[in-house]
Design an enzyme around this catalytic site. Structure first.
Site, PDB file in Angstrom:
ATOM      1  N   GLU A 289       0.830  -1.199   0.000  1.00  0.00           N
ATOM      2  CA  GLU A 289       0.000   0.000   0.000  1.00  0.00           C
ATOM      3  C   GLU A 289       0.874   1.262   0.000  1.00  0.00           C
ATOM      4  O   GLU A 289       1.676   1.486   0.914  1.00  0.00           O
ATOM      5  CB  GLU A 289      -0.914  -0.008   1.232  1.00  0.00           C
ATOM      6  CG  GLU A 289      -1.650   1.297   1.488  1.00  0.00           C
ATOM      7  CD  GLU A 289      -2.725   1.581   0.448  1.00  0.00           C
ATOM      8  OE1 GLU A 289      -2.704   2.689  -0.121  1.00  0.00           O
ATOM      9  OE2 GLU A 289      -3.569   0.704   0.215  1.00  0.00           O
ATOM     10  N   SER A 329      -5.643   2.114  -5.063  1.00  0.00           N
ATOM     11  CA  SER A 329      -5.281   0.704  -4.878  1.00  0.00           C
ATOM     12  C   SER A 329      -5.959  -0.201  -5.896  1.00  0.00           C
ATOM     13  O   SER A 329      -5.334  -1.118  -6.438  1.00  0.00           O
ATOM     14  CB  SER A 329      -5.660   0.250  -3.463  1.00  0.00           C
ATOM     15  OG  SER A 329      -4.952   0.989  -2.496  1.00  0.00           O
ATOM     16  N   HIS A 447      -1.245   3.471   5.522  1.00  0.00           N
ATOM     17  CA  HIS A 447      -2.471   4.158   5.107  1.00  0.00           C
ATOM     18  C   HIS A 447      -2.865   5.092   6.248  1.00  0.00           C
ATOM     19  O   HIS A 447      -2.845   4.696   7.416  1.00  0.00           O
ATOM     20  CB  HIS A 447      -3.584   3.131   4.839  1.00  0.00           C
ATOM     21  CG  HIS A 447      -4.737   3.669   4.060  1.00  0.00           C
ATOM     22  ND1 HIS A 447      -5.505   4.728   4.496  1.00  0.00           N
ATOM     23  CD2 HIS A 447      -5.254   3.307   2.854  1.00  0.00           C
ATOM     24  CE1 HIS A 447      -6.437   4.984   3.601  1.00  0.00           C
ATOM     25  NE2 HIS A 447      -6.299   4.135   2.595  1.00  0.00           N
ATOM     26  N   ASP A 501       1.098  -0.539  -5.049  1.00  0.00           N
ATOM     27  CA  ASP A 501      -0.106  -0.269  -5.834  1.00  0.00           C
ATOM     28  C   ASP A 501      -0.044   1.119  -6.461  1.00  0.00           C
ATOM     29  O   ASP A 501      -0.481   1.339  -7.581  1.00  0.00           O
ATOM     30  CB  ASP A 501      -1.366  -0.435  -4.981  1.00  0.00           C
ATOM     31  CG  ASP A 501      -1.363   0.408  -3.707  1.00  0.00           C
ATOM     32  OD1 ASP A 501      -0.355   1.081  -3.415  1.00  0.00           O
ATOM     33  OD2 ASP A 501      -2.385   0.387  -2.983  1.00  0.00           O
ATOM     34  N   HIS A 502       0.559   2.081  -5.735  1.00  0.00           N
ATOM     35  CA  HIS A 502       0.705   3.462  -6.215  1.00  0.00           C
ATOM     36  C   HIS A 502       1.562   4.191  -5.199  1.00  0.00           C
ATOM     37  O   HIS A 502       1.906   3.654  -4.141  1.00  0.00           O
ATOM     38  CB  HIS A 502      -0.663   4.153  -6.348  1.00  0.00           C
ATOM     39  CG  HIS A 502      -1.479   4.125  -5.092  1.00  0.00           C
ATOM     40  ND1 HIS A 502      -1.318   5.031  -4.064  1.00  0.00           N
ATOM     41  CD2 HIS A 502      -2.455   3.272  -4.669  1.00  0.00           C
ATOM     42  CE1 HIS A 502      -2.153   4.755  -3.075  1.00  0.00           C
ATOM     43  NE2 HIS A 502      -2.857   3.688  -3.413  1.00  0.00           N
TER      44      HIS A 502
END
EC number: 2.7.8.20
Length: 652
Positions: A289, A329, A447, A501-502
């Site tokens: 993440e 995501s 996150h 994911d990014h």
């Protein structure tokens, strides 16, 4: 204003709305002064802003205006006044709420509220936890200002209405009312062109964030909702091509396709694995993440908080120019496990037509005897992940309800330690059974609000719950996992992909902040020898490469490149990126950027300086090529033709 008769109250509502939105825009411009003044002429910025505000306020006032001939008379006068009071108060509350929500959203996403603002309303628990832990002061201020503004304006509007008299005969209202309707139409359309104005018209700078400041947040969210109802054709905002033209471009760019627009699955292609194995390898994808290149020193990142990943990169294939396809995501998920290209629409993980009979490598491997599993530390219903996975080849989903006595549990579920310990145990269990397996392991500790257990890392700075510390903890958990994995029996027959994911905050003063799309990628395990992959690569290239290294020859609809082949990883490469309303096709250092209803642009991206320079209008051939890349996935999704014969209902 008495000469305006019954229309005066509508004008007052309009002026109040313009005042609120203009003051908000002024405050945002002062906050982002350097970027605004370097990107756009200030008078133009504010004039265009008023134009955008008139569009939104015209839409909000229109219901009252349309009801006037029916309600502005002596029989329904009191009802009309109450309606104006309720609706007028709602307008001010809506506008103030959206504007006060804007600074926090910009801090997180570097844009005004957009479709993400709407999508995340489905997850109030996670969103409120994030806001309360990470944006508590903006949240309290925003709610307080909205309540105060609502009370003050409600009181003021009630006073205005008490002084408001019915002093026009009905015939005069009916005679002038068509002029009001015409005025509203002109305000809302805001142009004499064939199509009414939309946010793309106000994209007048090379800085996407500044473009978003020109409009207002209410309109930005409204337009996102409108587009979500028409997202099957979302790619067509950039232009159109025939099916044959799209396929011709694909054939030219991806010679292994032999694409046929009339075939049931137009991009279906069979590729032989580059490695022959007696028994194909197992596969584990660890999707990190928000662990973008920003946090990886060897990729040019500003922060060196991934020492474990830096050590691991010398044990496998390390991608030096790997780019995410988007900023969320689910976009990383669709690209990594489906090889699906990005579009301006939502990810296929969320869309209705892709919940079944949509290709994933889990479906392919399931049909080849693999046990397929998604392992997550949070709630698997988030972003519709569980539904998409179970419908498309995953046999098992593990989420936060499946952990006994976790080491740590936060707003987004159990910690990465718990997650990767669970993954280690599940992989060991499958190995002992002799069961081929594929696991997608998705982390969540990095996150907001960045919660993780104490005593694991030396903190960066005095505050614990920051993005740097969360990434450092995620890296720590990753290192702990691979220390165990390398000592395990399953290491020699398992292939691992570690990929983000990014990036965390995809922002910058470029039209597409390409440097924020760069992510780490590492393939290791089994007999993989260290190698540096320097070519430009995309997340959509990972699945074809992994299948080839596993020793699996397969027929799939994926168009991504198999980077295990020398001719592929020695080429200049290409990457595809969707950023808000912009689509970028990067080939080597050349970048073609598509904009809604505007001419495509050509740019040059330097991986050394990590800067994008816009050179001017793109060549027609380049724009055509980029357009084919964004139209293809929209067309395949709409036609439900991104799958394989193996296991498809029509071929059973």
């Amino acid at each position: 204003m008495s000469w305006l008769g019954p229309y005066q109250i509508l004008l007052k509502l309009l002026l109040v709305g313009l005042a609120i939105l203009s003051l908000s825009r002024l405050g945002l411009a002062i906050w982002q002064w350097d970027r605004v003044t370097s990107a756009v002429n200030l008078p133009l910025f504010f004039i265009q802003g008023v134009r955008a505000d008139l569009i939104m306020l015209g839409m909000l006032i229109a219901p009252l205006a349309l009801l006037m001939p029916l309600l502005v008379n002596k029989y329904t006068w009191r009802f009309w006044q109450k309606l104006v009071w309720v609706w007028g108060t709602f307008i001010v509350i809506l506008v103030v709420f959206m504007e006060t929500a804007t600074p926090a959203f910009i801090m997180q996403y570097d844009l005004r509220p957009n479709r993400l603002f709407v999508e995340y309303l489905q997850y109030p628990k996670e969103v409120f936890s994030t806001l309360w832990e990470g944006f508590r002061v903006p949240l309290i201020l925003g709610v307080s200002l909205t309540i105060i503004a609502g009370i003050l304006f409600s009181t003021m509007l009630k006073k205005w209405l008490s002084q408001y008299r019915l002093d026009w005969p009905v015939w005069k209202l009916w005679l002038t009312w068509p002029l009001l309707v015409l005025l509203l139409v002109v305000m809302i359309r805001s142009t004499m062109a064939h199509r009414p104005a939309n946010p793309a018209i106000f994209a007048i700078t090379s800085d996407a964030m500044v473009n978003s400041l020109i409009i207002n947040s209410s309109w930005s969210v409204y337009f996102a909702i409108y587009n979500m109802q028409h997202e099957a054709e979302a790619g067509e905002v950039y232009g159109s091509l025939t099916d044959d033209e799209i396929m011709a471009e694909m054939d030219q760019n991806y010679p292994w396709l032999n694409a046929d627009p009339d075939a049931p699955f137009p991009t279906l292609n069979k590729r032989e694995s580059s490695i022959t194995r007696d028994k194909p390898l197992n596969l584990v994808i660890i999707l990190e993440e928000s662990m973008g290149a920003t946090f990886v020193k060897s990729l040019g990142g500003e922060h060196a908080v991934t020492p474990e990943l830096e050590k691991l990169k010398d044990k496998g294939w390390w991608f030096e120019q790997l780019y995410a396809t988007g900023t969320r995501s689910v976009r990383g998920i669709e690209a990594t496990i489906s090889g699906f290209l990005p579009t301006p629409a939502r990810s296929v993980v969320k869309l209705s037509l892709s919940q079944q009979n949509f290709f994933t490598i889990a479906d392919l491997l399931n049909h080849k005897g693999y046990f397929t599993e998604f392992i997550y530390g949070g709630e698997s219903h988030f972003d519709n992940m569980a539904s998409f996975f179970i419908g498309n080849g995953f046999e098992s989903v593990i989420d936060q309800d499946n952990y006994q006595n976790p080491v740590f549990k936060g707003s987004w579920g159990v910690s990465d330690e718990d997650l990767l310990n669970k993954a280690h145990n599940r992989i060991s269990e499958m190995h002992q059974k002799g069961q081929p397996y594929f696991s997608l392991v998705f982390t969540s500790s990095n996150h907001s609000p960045y919660e993780f257990p104490d005593g694991r890392i030396d903190l960066e700075g005095s505050e614990k719950q920051t993005d740097l510390n969360a990434v450092k903890y995620a890296d720590y958990a990753l290192g702990e996992f691979f220390d165990k994995a390398m000592q395990s029996d399953y290491w020699q027959n398992t292939l691992f992909l570690v990929i983000a994911d990014h990036d965390l905050n995809v922002y910058g003063d470029a039209l597409v902040p390409i440097e924020r799309f760069q992510i780490p990628g590492l393939i290791l395990g089994a007999d993989i020898k260290p190698k540096r992959i320097k070519t430009v690569a995309s997340q959509i290239d990972m699945a074809p490469t992994l299948l080839s290294l596993m020793g699996i020859s397969a027929e799939t609809p994926m168009i991504g490149r198999d980077l295990s082949r020398p001719e592929e990883h020695q080429s200049t490469g290409r990457a595809l990126m969707q950023f808000a309303d912009y689509f970028a096709l990067m080939q080597g250092e050349k970048v073609t950027i598509l904009r809604p209803q505007k001419q495509a642009l050509e740019g040059h991206y330097s991986p050394d300086t990590r800067q994008l320079e816009i050179l001017g209008p793109a060549e027609e051939e380049d724009a055509h090529e980029a357009l084919a890349h964004v139209l293809l996935p929209s067309w395949l999704y709409r036609q439900q033709r991104y799958d394989m014969p193996l296991g498809h209902p029509a071929y059973r």
